[in-house]
Scaffold this active site. Structure first.
Site, PDB file in Angstrom:
ATOM      1  N   GLU A  31       2.313   0.303  -8.782  1.00  0.00           N
ATOM      2  CA  GLU A  31       1.564  -0.795  -8.382  1.00  0.00           C
ATOM      3  C   GLU A  31       0.320  -1.057  -9.426  1.00  0.00           C
ATOM      4  O   GLU A  31      -0.489  -1.527  -8.949  1.00  0.00           O
ATOM      5  CB  GLU A  31       1.292  -1.063  -7.076  1.00  0.00           C
ATOM      6  N   SER A 159       4.936  -3.397  -2.891  1.00  0.00           N
ATOM      7  CA  SER A 159       5.090  -4.770  -3.683  1.00  0.00           C
ATOM      8  C   SER A 159       6.720  -5.081  -4.062  1.00  0.00           C
ATOM      9  O   SER A 159       6.917  -5.358  -5.027  1.00  0.00           O
ATOM     10  CB  SER A 159       4.543  -4.501  -4.974  1.00  0.00           C
ATOM     11  N   ARG A 264      -1.958  -5.537   6.493  1.00  0.00           N
ATOM     12  CA  ARG A 264      -1.289  -6.841   6.378  1.00  0.00           C
ATOM     13  C   ARG A 264       0.070  -6.191   6.975  1.00  0.00           C
ATOM     14  O   ARG A 264       0.679  -5.408   6.526  1.00  0.00           O
ATOM     15  CB  ARG A 264      -1.222  -7.475   5.339  1.00  0.00           C
ATOM     16  N   ASP A 266       4.234  -7.227   7.664  1.00  0.00           N
ATOM     17  CA  ASP A 266       5.434  -8.116   7.181  1.00  0.00           C
ATOM     18  C   ASP A 266       6.525  -8.014   8.294  1.00  0.00           C
ATOM     19  O   ASP A 266       6.855  -7.116   8.942  1.00  0.00           O
ATOM     20  CB  ASP A 266       6.105  -7.499   5.863  1.00  0.00           C
ATOM     21  N   GLU A 279       7.283  -3.572   7.764  1.00  0.00           N
ATOM     22  CA  GLU A 279       6.365  -2.604   7.178  1.00  0.00           C
ATOM     23  C   GLU A 279       4.856  -2.997   7.247  1.00  0.00           C
ATOM     24  O   GLU A 279       4.775  -4.161   7.809  1.00  0.00           O
ATOM     25  CB  GLU A 279       6.594  -1.954   5.931  1.00  0.00           C
ATOM     26  N   ASN A 281       0.929  -2.767   5.430  1.00  0.00           N
ATOM     27  CA  ASN A 281       0.075  -2.405   4.345  1.00  0.00           C
ATOM     28  C   ASN A 281      -1.252  -2.167   4.494  1.00  0.00           C
ATOM     29  O   ASN A 281      -1.991  -2.957   5.010  1.00  0.00           O
ATOM     30  CB  ASN A 281       0.388  -3.601   3.214  1.00  0.00           C
ATOM     31  N   GLY A 285      -2.611  -6.468  -1.598  1.00  0.00           N
ATOM     32  CA  GLY A 285      -3.059  -7.268  -2.780  1.00  0.00           C
ATOM     33  C   GLY A 285      -4.097  -8.288  -2.630  1.00  0.00           C
ATOM     34  O   GLY A 285      -4.419  -8.854  -1.378  1.00  0.00           O
TER      35      GLY A 285
END
Length: 319
Positions: A31, A159, A264, A266, A279, A281, A285
């Protein structure tokens, strides 16, 4: 964690009081390119706010650079392994440098999709059924036990790198072999058909959920960082009761992993309205296509205020 309150999100710390801030970005993970963009944006925001900040493109000489420079705290905007998995956090702890985001354990857990799911499952937090793939025989067994379609994921990548939706054992086997080039540990999980949501947290508060829409098979790397046809809906379209359920589930899931500062999550929603966690993060980003800045904007924070709030959380967390 509580529902969002914009009055308590913003940093009240004077820019000069942060001291000299090193923005750690780039790195050597898959990434890297995204991290370079995120880091440049965060560094620019800090400098524009009057913070004494400078950037470090993380390489093999990082330790020497950290020892050489005067650094009061670090802003970690490295994505993936080597920056988001607890190793960078451990190095900074050893050097006595405060940093943004979650600590060592939470970072390591969140980077490992398999262990994250195991923690959630142990607490009864809903996450799709899954299997670990290490051979063609595992692919056959997973197809039989889980049914198709399925989604294949490298366990330690972000990502959407190396991910693929599959509808047969042959596709599953091929996707497993591809994912194995990114990670020695590959998992597969049930495909949840329905709306996808992403929910950011900031300073122990849950920001407004975002509903995602894409003509792609799923919210892949291209949809995240390149495409201009990805749809982002804020408000997310859920009724008040379901949105609160999603917020509460997010808070519970992040607390289970030990997420702090920012992050964050999901989530998918199936055709019966049930939510399924995918998951979390710990260093999401921060590009012009990224989701946390969108959620922060909906909560009343512009990009600069968001970056300062993330940095302020490092002061509150570790002094």
């Amino acid at each position: 964690m509580s529902a969002v309150s914009s009055s308590t999100l913003q940093s009240t710390i004077a820019p000069a009081d942060f001291g000299r801030v090193a923005v750690l970005y780039g790195g050597k993970s898959a990434e890297r390119e995204v991290s370079l963009k995120s880091g440049a944006a965060c560094l620019d925001a800090l400098l524009s706010a009057g913070v004494d900040a400078f950037g470090i493109d993380v390489g093999d000489d990082l330790l020497q650079v950290l020892l050489k420079e005067k650094i009061d705290r670090a802003f970690i905007i490295l994505h993936g392994r080597g920056g988001e998995d607890g190793s960078m956090q451990g190095l900074l702890e050893c050097l006595g440098i405060p940093y943004t985001g979650s600590g060592i354990l939470a970072s390591a857990l969140a980077m490992d999709k398999l262990r994250t799911k195991q923690v959630w499952q142990s607490l009864g937090i809903p996450t799709p059924r899954h299997a670990v793939l290490a051979s063609e025989a595992d692919c056959i067994l997973a197809g039989t036990e889980l049914g198709f379609p399925l989604i294949v994921k490298p366990a330690h990548e972000g990502s959407s790198i190396g991910m693929a939706k599959v509808s047969s054992v042959a596709e599953l086997t091929a996707a497993w072999k591809t994912a194995s080039t990114y990670d020695s540990q590959v998992m597969v999980e049930q495909w949840i058909q329905g709306p996808e949501f992403t929910i950011a947290i900031l300073r122990d508060q849950v920001l407004p959920p975002i509903a995602l829409g894409t003509p792609h098979t799923f919210y892949d790397y291209d949809a995240k960082y390149v495409a201009n046809d990805t749809q982002y809906r804020i408000p997310c379209g859920l009724d008040a009761g379901k949105e609160q359920e999603l917020i509460d589930l997010t808070a519970r899931a992040c607390a289970a992993i030990g997420i702090s500062g920012w992050g964050r999550l999901d989530v998918m929603q199936d055709d019966q309205g049930r939510f399924w966690l995918l998951e979390v993060n710990t260093a999401p980003g921060m590009t012009d296509h990224s989701l946390v800045p969108m959620a922060a904007k909906a909560a009343g924070l512009d990009f600069q205020q968001l970056v300062l709030a993330i940095l302020a959380a490092s002061v509150e967390a570790r002094g």
